[in-house]
Design a protein around this motif. Structure first.
Motif, mmCIF file in Angstrom:
data_model
loop_
_atom_site.group_PDB
_atom_site.id
_atom_site.type_symbol
_atom_site.label_atom_id
_atom_site.label_comp_id
_atom_site.label_asym_id
_atom_site.label_seq_id
_atom_site.Cartn_x
_atom_site.Cartn_y
_atom_site.Cartn_z
ATOM 1 N N THR A 1 0.836 -1.199 0.000
ATOM 2 C CA THR A 1 0.000 0.000 0.000
ATOM 3 C C THR A 1 0.870 1.247 0.000
ATOM 4 O O THR A 1 0.475 2.284 -0.526
ATOM 5 N N GLU A 2 2.046 1.142 0.596
ATOM 6 C CA GLU A 2 3.067 2.195 0.563
ATOM 7 C C GLU A 2 4.404 1.526 0.814
ATOM 8 O O GLU A 2 4.464 0.409 1.317
ATOM 9 N N PHE A 3 5.482 2.203 0.435
ATOM 10 C CA PHE A 3 6.811 1.656 0.704
ATOM 11 C C PHE A 3 7.755 2.803 1.003
ATOM 12 O O PHE A 3 8.118 3.574 0.116
ATOM 13 N N THR A 4 8.109 2.936 2.258
ATOM 14 C CA THR A 4 8.991 4.000 2.733
ATOM 15 C C THR A 4 10.214 3.367 3.383
ATOM 16 O O THR A 4 10.306 2.139 3.497
ATOM 17 N N ALA B 1 10.760 -0.454 4.713
ATOM 18 C CA ALA B 1 11.948 -1.266 4.423
ATOM 19 C C ALA B 1 12.574 -1.792 5.711
ATOM 20 O O ALA B 1 12.989 -2.956 5.782
ATOM 21 N N TRP B 2 12.641 -0.954 6.733
ATOM 22 C CA TRP B 2 13.204 -1.373 8.022
ATOM 23 C C TRP B 2 12.392 -2.534 8.605
ATOM 24 O O TRP B 2 12.946 -3.546 9.025
ATOM 25 N N SER B 3 11.074 -2.380 8.607
ATOM 26 C CA SER B 3 10.207 -3.427 9.156
ATOM 27 C C SER B 3 10.285 -4.708 8.329
ATOM 28 O O SER B 3 10.362 -5.813 8.873
ATOM 29 N N ILE C 1 17.743 -3.997 0.901
ATOM 30 C CA ILE C 1 16.556 -3.386 0.320
ATOM 31 C C ILE C 1 16.948 -2.002 -0.179
ATOM 32 O O ILE C 1 17.536 -1.207 0.565
ATOM 33 N N ALA C 2 16.624 -1.726 -1.438
ATOM 34 C CA ALA C 2 16.972 -0.448 -2.053
ATOM 35 C C ALA C 2 15.739 0.181 -2.690
ATOM 36 O O ALA C 2 14.879 -0.524 -3.219
ATOM 37 N N LEU C 3 15.681 1.507 -2.643
ATOM 38 C CA LEU C 3 14.663 2.263 -3.365
ATOM 39 C C LEU C 3 15.242 2.673 -4.709
ATOM 40 O O LEU C 3 16.442 2.955 -4.819
ATOM 41 N N LEU D 1 21.412 4.245 -6.470
ATOM 42 C CA LEU D 1 20.325 3.639 -5.713
ATOM 43 C C LEU D 1 20.426 4.037 -4.249
ATOM 44 O O LEU D 1 21.514 4.288 -3.733
ATOM 45 N N HIS D 2 19.308 4.037 -3.586
ATOM 46 C CA HIS D 2 19.264 4.405 -2.178
ATOM 47 C C HIS D 2 19.036 3.134 -1.362
ATOM 48 O O HIS D 2 17.931 2.604 -1.320
ATOM 49 N N ILE D 3 20.097 2.630 -0.728
ATOM 50 C CA ILE D 3 19.987 1.443 0.111
ATOM 51 C C ILE D 3 19.352 1.889 1.424
ATOM 52 O O ILE D 3 19.906 2.731 2.132
ATOM 53 N N VAL D 4 18.182 1.333 1.745
ATOM 54 C CA VAL D 4 17.473 1.751 2.952
ATOM 55 C C VAL D 4 17.506 0.698 4.055
ATOM 56 O O VAL D 4 17.129 0.976 5.188
ATOM 57 N N PHE D 5 17.958 -0.507 3.724
ATOM 58 C CA PHE D 5 18.144 -1.548 4.731
ATOM 59 C C PHE D 5 19.180 -2.520 4.211
ATOM 60 O O PHE D 5 19.114 -2.940 3.054
ATOM 61 N N GLN D 6 20.121 -2.866 5.074
ATOM 62 C CA GLN D 6 21.056 -3.937 4.739
ATOM 63 C C GLN D 6 21.593 -4.515 6.031
ATOM 64 O O GLN D 6 22.025 -3.780 6.909
ATOM 65 N N ALA D 7 21.526 -5.841 6.132
ATOM 66 C CA ALA D 7 22.002 -6.515 7.333
ATOM 67 C C ALA D 7 22.318 -7.966 7.030
ATOM 68 O O ALA D 7 21.668 -8.591 6.194
ATOM 69 N N ALA D 8 23.289 -8.482 7.751
ATOM 70 C CA ALA D 8 23.564 -9.911 7.740
ATOM 71 C C ALA D 8 22.666 -10.561 8.784
ATOM 72 O O ALA D 8 22.370 -9.959 9.816
ATOM 73 N N THR D 9 22.222 -11.760 8.505
ATOM 74 C CA THR D 9 21.359 -12.445 9.464
ATOM 75 C C THR D 9 22.149 -12.940 10.672
ATOM 76 O O THR D 9 21.612 -13.003 11.766
ATOM 77 N N GLU D 10 23.390 -13.301 10.440
ATOM 78 C CA GLU D 10 24.253 -13.827 11.493
ATOM 79 C C GLU D 10 25.670 -13.886 10.934
ATOM 80 O O GLU D 10 25.870 -13.683 9.742
ATOM 81 N N ARG D 11 26.626 -14.147 11.783
ATOM 82 C CA ARG D 11 27.988 -14.204 11.263
ATOM 83 C C ARG D 11 28.130 -15.370 10.305
ATOM 84 O O ARG D 11 27.426 -16.369 10.406
#
Length: 190
Positions: free
Chosen positions: A25-28, A32-34, A58-60, A66-76
């Motif tokens: 419905t929207e993407f902000t 992306a964080w959620s 996750i990028a917009l 590009l605008h990377i709005v979320f990036q994370a490793a799940t674990e080492r």
């Protein structure tokens, strides 16, 4: 809970990716964080036969770069090469407007089920005239391996963002994104 197997029918995949169940419905950046945290939680809850360290990005698409709005490793345990796979899968989604898994299945359907990974890659390079820096059969800027997924928003034409997972088996990279987006979008409508 285990992931289900993704479809291998390119048309079914494209229909799924553009369905209301997969359209936000929207993407902000907050969305992306959620979503990124929901993906991380989902990957960490996978059974041991599907779970591996993964990189989520996750990028917009609203500008260059590009605008990377979320990036994370799940674990080492992720490696620098995961970043390269993220970039290549993202490029595939941005160029063709569909998931990197759907692009792979389009190539497989044109070659037949017995095609090797090298034959699939070579057919992709040839069909789309994508560059290979060393003249080989692997595209340097694109990857047709599961995990790159388009973000669509109701009432907006085209792809507004890209979600990528890299580190699981390619079919699981795809399916964890597809399932998590479906659950997330269902929650947005409440």
């Amino acid at each position: 809970m285990a992931l289900s197997a993704p479809s291998t029918d390119p048309q079914a995949l494209m229909t799924q990716e553009t369905s209301p169940e997969q359209t936000f419905t929207e993407f902000t950046s907050e969305t992306a964080w959620s979503l990124g945290n929901a993906l991380r939680t989902r990957i960490l809850s996978l059974p041991s036969n599907q779970r591996k360290p993964a990189l989520i990005s996750i990028a917009l698409t609203g500008g260059a770069p590009l605008h990377i709005v979320f990036q994370a490793a799940t674990e080492r345990g992720t490696i620098p090469d995961n970043e390269n796979w993220v970039r290549r899968k993202r490029n595939t989604v941005l160029r063709w407007g569909l998931s990197s898994w759907a692009m792979r299945q389009k190539m497989v359907s044109g070659l037949g089920a017995g095609a090797s990974a090298d034959q699939i890659e070579a057919a992709f390079v040839k069909k789309y005239a994508v560059a290979s820096a060393n003249g080989g059969a692997v595209a340097d800027e694109y990857a047709i391996h599961g995990g790159g997924y388009p973000v669509r928003v109701r009432g907006v034409d085209g792809v507004v963002g890209v979600v990528v997972v890299s580190g699981l088996k390619q079919e699981d990279d795809h399916q964890v994104v597809a399932e998590t987006i479906r659950e997330f979008v269902a929650g947005q409508k409440n």
